[in-house]
Design a protein around this motif. Structure first.
Motif, PDB file in Angstrom:
ATOM      1  N   MET A  73       1.810  -4.389   3.945  1.00 35.03           N
ATOM      2  CA  MET A  73       0.481  -2.913   4.024  1.00 35.03           C
ATOM      3  C   MET A  73       0.803  -2.185   5.179  1.00 35.03           C
ATOM      4  O   MET A  73       1.461  -2.959   6.666  1.00 35.03           O
ATOM      5  CB  MET A  73      -0.827  -3.744   4.194  1.00 35.03           C
ATOM      6  CG  MET A  73      -1.574  -4.684   3.428  1.00 35.03           C
ATOM      7  SD  MET A  73      -1.443  -4.126   1.607  1.00 35.03           S
ATOM      8  CE  MET A  73      -2.691  -3.166   1.496  1.00 35.03           C
ATOM      9  N   GLY A  74       0.726  -1.295   5.554  1.00 36.44           N
ATOM     10  CA  GLY A  74       0.843  -0.623   6.171  1.00 36.44           C
ATOM     11  C   GLY A  74       0.235  -0.209   7.270  1.00 36.44           C
ATOM     12  O   GLY A  74       0.456  -0.024   8.980  1.00 36.44           O
ATOM     13  N   CYS A  75      -1.328  -1.212   7.671  1.00 36.33           N
ATOM     14  CA  CYS A  75      -2.244  -1.501   8.571  1.00 36.33           C
ATOM     15  C   CYS A  75      -3.111  -2.330   8.402  1.00 36.33           C
ATOM     16  O   CYS A  75      -3.151  -2.907   7.285  1.00 36.33           O
ATOM     17  CB  CYS A  75      -2.736  -0.055   9.416  1.00 36.33           C
ATOM     18  SG  CYS A  75      -4.527   0.470   8.487  1.00 36.33           S
ATOM     19  N   ARG A  91      -2.671   6.827   9.099  1.00 39.49           N
ATOM     20  CA  ARG A  91      -1.901   5.794   9.963  1.00 39.49           C
ATOM     21  C   ARG A  91      -0.822   4.779  10.367  1.00 39.49           C
ATOM     22  O   ARG A  91      -0.211   4.298  10.682  1.00 39.49           O
ATOM     23  CB  ARG A  91      -3.308   4.566   9.753  1.00 39.49           C
ATOM     24  CG  ARG A  91      -4.529   4.488   9.408  1.00 39.49           C
ATOM     25  CD  ARG A  91      -5.618   3.389   8.933  1.00 39.49           C
ATOM     26  NE  ARG A  91      -6.672   3.843   9.141  1.00 39.49           N
ATOM     27  CZ  ARG A  91      -7.429   3.802   9.931  1.00 39.49           C
ATOM     28  NH1 ARG A  91      -7.058   2.828  10.716  1.00 39.49           N
ATOM     29  NH2 ARG A  91      -8.558   3.660   9.754  1.00 39.49           N
ATOM     30  N   THR A  92       0.333   5.840   8.804  1.00 36.09           N
ATOM     31  CA  THR A  92       1.615   4.361   9.599  1.00 36.09           C
ATOM     32  C   THR A  92       2.518   6.443   9.461  1.00 36.09           C
ATOM     33  O   THR A  92       1.896   7.040   9.482  1.00 36.09           O
ATOM     34  CB  THR A  92       2.476   4.286   7.356  1.00 36.09           C
ATOM     35  OG1 THR A  92       1.877   5.698   6.618  1.00 36.09           O
ATOM     36  CG2 THR A  92       1.214   3.554   7.163  1.00 36.09           C
ATOM     37  N   VAL A 121      -5.941  -2.391   7.921  1.00 33.96           N
ATOM     38  CA  VAL A 121      -7.200  -2.030   7.235  1.00 33.96           C
ATOM     39  C   VAL A 121      -7.458  -2.518   5.573  1.00 33.96           C
ATOM     40  O   VAL A 121      -8.869  -3.119   5.369  1.00 33.96           O
ATOM     41  CB  VAL A 121      -7.786  -0.403   6.417  1.00 33.96           C
ATOM     42  CG1 VAL A 121      -8.681  -0.271   5.628  1.00 33.96           C
ATOM     43  CG2 VAL A 121      -7.465   0.401   8.261  1.00 33.96           C
ATOM     44  N   ASN A 122      -6.545  -3.120   5.019  1.00 33.67           N
ATOM     45  CA  ASN A 122      -6.708  -3.527   3.641  1.00 33.67           C
ATOM     46  C   ASN A 122      -5.583  -4.748   3.786  1.00 33.67           C
ATOM     47  O   ASN A 122      -6.815  -5.458   2.543  1.00 33.67           O
ATOM     48  CB  ASN A 122      -6.819  -3.137   2.456  1.00 33.67           C
ATOM     49  CG  ASN A 122      -7.826  -1.253   2.213  1.00 33.67           C
ATOM     50  OD1 ASN A 122      -8.425  -1.300   2.458  1.00 33.67           O
ATOM     51  ND2 ASN A 122      -6.439  -0.582   1.357  1.00 33.67           N
ATOM     52  N   CYS A 177       1.165  -0.683   0.243  1.00 29.04           N
ATOM     53  CA  CYS A 177       0.205   0.226  -0.013  1.00 29.04           C
ATOM     54  C   CYS A 177       1.088   1.089   0.118  1.00 29.04           C
ATOM     55  O   CYS A 177       1.806   1.107   0.663  1.00 29.04           O
ATOM     56  CB  CYS A 177      -0.868  -0.005   1.053  1.00 29.04           C
ATOM     57  SG  CYS A 177       0.060   0.116   2.732  1.00 29.04           S
ATOM     58  N   PRO A 178       1.015   2.671  -0.028  1.00 32.58           N
ATOM     59  CA  PRO A 178       1.300   3.412  -0.513  1.00 32.58           C
ATOM     60  C   PRO A 178       1.607   3.950   0.438  1.00 32.58           C
ATOM     61  O   PRO A 178       2.058   4.754   1.294  1.00 32.58           O
ATOM     62  CB  PRO A 178       0.337   4.416  -1.137  1.00 32.58           C
ATOM     63  CG  PRO A 178      -1.069   3.984  -1.350  1.00 32.58           C
ATOM     64  CD  PRO A 178      -1.020   2.254  -1.217  1.00 32.58           C
ATOM     65  N   GLY A 179       0.883   3.793   1.806  1.00 31.37           N
ATOM     66  CA  GLY A 179       1.057   4.676   2.857  1.00 31.37           C
ATOM     67  C   GLY A 179      -0.487   5.127   3.380  1.00 31.37           C
ATOM     68  O   GLY A 179      -0.614   5.661   2.163  1.00 31.37           O
ATOM     69  N   CYS A 180      -0.234   6.244   4.555  1.00 39.50           N
ATOM     70  CA  CYS A 180      -1.233   6.838   4.465  1.00 39.50           C
ATOM     71  C   CYS A 180      -1.369   7.942   6.009  1.00 39.50           C
ATOM     72  O   CYS A 180       0.337   7.161   7.088  1.00 39.50           O
ATOM     73  CB  CYS A 180      -2.578   6.763   4.416  1.00 39.50           C
ATOM     74  SG  CYS A 180      -2.954   5.773   5.594  1.00 39.50           S
TER      75      CYS A 180
HETATM   76  S1  SF4 Z   1      -3.950  -0.233   3.942  1.00 38.96           S
HETATM   77 FE1  SF4 Z   1      -3.743   0.973   6.096  1.00 38.96          FE
HETATM   78  S2  SF4 Z   1      -1.437   2.267   6.015  1.00 38.96           S
HETATM   79 FE2  SF4 Z   1      -1.997   1.453   4.103  1.00 38.96          FE
HETATM   80  S3  SF4 Z   1      -2.558   2.821   2.812  1.00 38.96           S
HETATM   81 FE3  SF4 Z   1      -5.015   2.118   3.104  1.00 38.96          FE
HETATM   82  S4  SF4 Z   1      -5.468   2.412   5.266  1.00 38.96           S
HETATM   83 FE4  SF4 Z   1      -3.401   3.281   4.915  1.00 38.96          FE
END
Ligand code: SF4
Length: 395
Positions: A356-358, A317-318, A360-361, A312-315
């Motif tokens: 994944m950065g978290c 939440r990271t 969520v997905n 994931c690109p990160g956001c």
């Molecule tokens: S997986 Fe989590 S950290 Fe990655 S972009 Fe989606 S919400 Fe942000």
């Protein structure tokens, strides 16, 4: 709102254009271009071929990165003399990859004066725009085709817009001026590229080269020109086609331009071997062009080379670079392991890994045949990541 029930909508069929199959042979092995074979990845060295050790080392690096054919320039007698030594050095190192000779201007002389070079190469690239003019040009072309016939080597007739046959272009511009509504100059250039490739292929066949020993290319440096030229070329012949955007450029520009052009054509089933003409950064790694070629084919679902890492690109939440480092080290690790894993675990190259950065997905990714690693919140705590495996993650 009423949702109308639909039948499932399919993804692209990726049906390949039927072509003849050209065999590139070395030692007791062969790779086939076209004729239903998987799209072949190839690359080119940038070492001085007269330096056999430096060239053999770079060929080895390109082959280990996954290049299935490697082209070397053969531009001088010194270079031609060293080609057999390069082949022998590769064989000694256990590097099993065919060598393709790239000839301009003096190929007719080099191939006849250095028969061991002609034999050591598995394929010749001939540029009909760089062979002189008039009768001299015809004789030089015939001489190269005669060598290809004698040693049973396939030939790529590689036309390039930067070195297009001047006489042909001038003739076609004259013909164009007599049209009631003349084409614009770029349309004449595109037609000249295709005509040059097809007429030279027909001439090679007249001279005795087998129709299934010919591969064509018509390279240009603009994406829309390339798409237009190859659509036209593929409709007018059934030779296998070598695809590549010439002079694609450096870094992300070169990668994006090559990907944009080649993806459209590959999606239409056009293209049997590809080369990505990236300009390396100073001191950069030549193998980048091989990795990009593989990634284009794998992301399009045409071939599988190494497990693909989805990240994931990160956001917001990271809050650290932890998952980026994780994605980077996993990707490098997978590529490093592939030479061993490929033999040990057939099918491993089709595996997907998601970082994944978290979370969520993460659950969504694990529905697919994927090994998922998702960082736990708060991510900066560097707790062990959440791990999940899709039902068909491993072969
Ligand atoms: S997986 Fe989590 S950290 Fe990655 S972009 Fe989606 S919400 Fe942000």
């Amino acid at each position: 709102m009423t949702i109308v029930e639909q039948s499932p909508f399919p993804i692209g069929q990726l049906t390949r254009r039927p072509t003849r199959g050209a065999r590139v042979v070395w030692d007791t092995k062969q790779v086939q271009i076209g004729g239903g074979a998987p799209v072949v990845v190839q690359s080119m060295t940038n070492t001085d071929t007269a330096d056999p050790i430096a060239t053999a080392i770079q060929v080895k690096e390109l082959a280990q990165a996954g290049s299935e054919m490697v082209r070397i320039t053969v531009n001088t007698p010194e270079a031609a003399k060293e080609v057999p030594a390069i082949r022998e050095q590769l064989d000694r190192m256990g590097v099993s990859v065919p060598l393709v000779g790239d000839f301009h201007y003096n190929g007719h002389k080099l191939l006849t004066q250095f028969p061991e070079c002609a034999q050591a190469l598995s394929k010749y690239r001939i540029n009909p725009g760089n062979m002189g003019g008039g009768k001299k040009r015809d004789d030089n072309f015939a001489q190269m085709i005669e060598v290809a016939c004698r040693y049973e080597k396939p030939v790529r007739i590689g036309v390039n817009w930067g070195s297009l046959d001047h006489e042909l272009m001038a003739r076609m511009m004259d013909d164009n001026s007599r049209r009631s509504v003349p084409w614009d100059a770029s349309a004449v250039m595109r037609e000249a590229l295709v005509v040059s490739a097809i007429t030279n292929a027909a001439r090679a066949e007249e001279l005795g080269l087998a129709g299934d020993a010919i591969i064509l290319s018509c390279k240009v440096s603009h994406v829309q020109d390339l798409i237009s030229v190859y659509r036209n070329l593929s409709a007018r012949c059934d030779y296998p086609l070598h695809l590549g955007l010439t002079e694609a450029g450096m870094g992300s520009k070169g990668i994006v331009a090559s990907t944009a052009a080649l993806s459209v054509l590959l999606q239409e089933g056009i293209g049997d071997t590809i080369r990505i003409s990236l300009t390396p950064e100073p001191g950069g790694d030549r193998t980048r062009e091989v990795i990009v070629a593989q990634e284009i084919l794998q992301t399009m679902g045409l071939r599988a080379f190494t497990p693909m890492v989805v990240a994931c690109p990160g956001c917001g939440r990271t809050s650290s670079t932890y998952f980026q480092e994780l994605a980077d080290s996993i990707q490098s690790y997978l590529r490093r392991q592939m030479p061993v894993w490929k033999a040990q675990y057939p099918g491993v190259e089709s595996m997907n890994v998601a970082v994944m950065g978290c979370v969520v997905n993460g659950p969504g990714e694990s529905v697919m045949p994927t090994l998922v690693s998702a960082c736990r919140a708060p991510e900066r705590s560097r707790q062990p990541p959440f791990l999940s495996m899709g039902s068909a993650a491993l072969p």
